[in-house]
Motif scaffolding. Structure first.
Motif, short mmCIF file in Angstrom:
data_model
loop_
_atom_site.label_atom_id
_atom_site.label_comp_id
_atom_site.label_asym_id
_atom_site.label_seq_id
_atom_site.Cartn_x
_atom_site.Cartn_y
_atom_site.Cartn_z
N CYS A 29 0.78 -1.30 -0.06
CA CYS A 29 0.05 0.01 -0.14
C CYS A 29 0.91 1.28 0.01
CB CYS A 29 -1.01 0.03 1.24
SG CYS A 29 -0.23 0.28 2.83
N ARG A 34 -1.55 3.03 6.59
CA ARG A 34 -2.55 2.09 5.93
C ARG A 34 -2.09 0.73 6.23
NH1 ARG A 34 -3.70 1.76 -0.02
NH2 ARG A 34 -5.27 0.28 0.01
N PHE A 71 -5.82 -6.52 1.48
CA PHE A 71 -5.53 -5.45 0.79
C PHE A 71 -6.30 -5.17 -0.72
CE2 PHE A 71 -2.58 -4.24 -2.89
CZ PHE A 71 -2.80 -3.02 -2.85
N GLN A 75 -8.99 -2.34 -2.07
CA GLN A 75 -8.60 -1.61 -3.28
C GLN A 75 -9.98 -1.49 -4.03
OE1 GLN A 75 -5.34 -0.28 -2.37
NE2 GLN A 75 -5.60 -0.06 -4.58
N TRP A 80 -10.00 3.52 0.61
CA TRP A 80 -8.66 3.92 0.81
C TRP A 80 -8.60 5.44 0.30
CZ3 TRP A 80 -5.48 4.99 -3.12
CH2 TRP A 80 -5.61 4.40 -4.25
N ARG A 110 4.32 2.45 -6.12
CA ARG A 110 3.07 3.16 -5.88
C ARG A 110 2.15 3.16 -6.89
NH1 ARG A 110 4.70 6.89 -2.38
NH2 ARG A 110 5.33 8.03 -4.25
N PRO A 114 -3.09 -2.21 -8.32
CA PRO A 114 -2.89 -3.14 -7.10
C PRO A 114 -2.61 -4.73 -7.28
CG PRO A 114 -4.94 -1.55 -6.89
CD PRO A 114 -4.13 -1.52 -8.35
#
Length: 170
Positions: A29, A34, A71, A75, A80, A110, A114
């Motif tokens: 993430c 987070r 996670f 997503q 988030w 980043r 995802p």
């Protein structure tokens, strides 16, 4: 009595593996706060299923799978994005000595989608095979290969200008 032994096993596992789970979550993430939230949610699910997790051969693999699925589920909801009003640069990693390369890699990581990020982290940070990664992501091995390939291509593209500049100054 059995509940107490179960709780002690769970507590010992979490105490031993918490830093590792936090690093994996951070790589997924790119935000330490987070990552803590993801780990907390994963550990809650792990505790509920500890009777199953405690009896598997690879508890780390089970915990990692839970973490990655938490996670990816987050997503999909977009939660988030609503909770994080300002995108700030990530904090420097306490684990790597080369801060500039670390920042470049984390920024590039980043920017991955995802599932690409999860595939790259699982394959190269967690050192999972294609089959193991497919099991964690609940997809086919072909999907793992394509997500990993696309993720690596995007990382190369993002890091290429940086790598060229460094080579030119050497």
């Amino acid at each position: 009595m059995a509940g107490t032994a179960r709780d002690e096993q769970y507590t010992a596992y979490v105490a031993a593996r918490l830093p590792w789970l936090q690093r994996v979550a951070y790589l997924l993430c790119q935000d330490w706060d987070r990552a803590d939230d993801l780990v907390q949610a994963a550990l809650t699910r792990l505790y509920v299923k500890w009777h199953r997790a405690g009896s598997v051969e690879n508890v780390d693999g089970y915990a990692r799978t839970v973490l990655v699925r938490v996670f990816l589920a987050e997503q999909r909801t977009g939660w988030w994005r609503r909770v994080s009003p300002v995108r700030e640069p990530p904090e420097p990693s306490p684990y790597l000595a080369d801060r500039d390369s670390d920042l470049d890699l984390r920024a590039a990581l980043r920017e991955l989608a995802p599932r690409q990020r999860a595939a790259v982290v699982l394959r190269f940070y967690c050192d999972l095979s294609i089959e193991q990664t497919a099991e964690v992501l609940n997809c086919s091995t072909g999907t793992v290969k394509s997500q990993t390939s696309r993720g690596l291509a995007a990382l190369r593209q993002a890091l290429l200008p940086t790598m060229s500049l460094e080579e030119g100054t050497a």
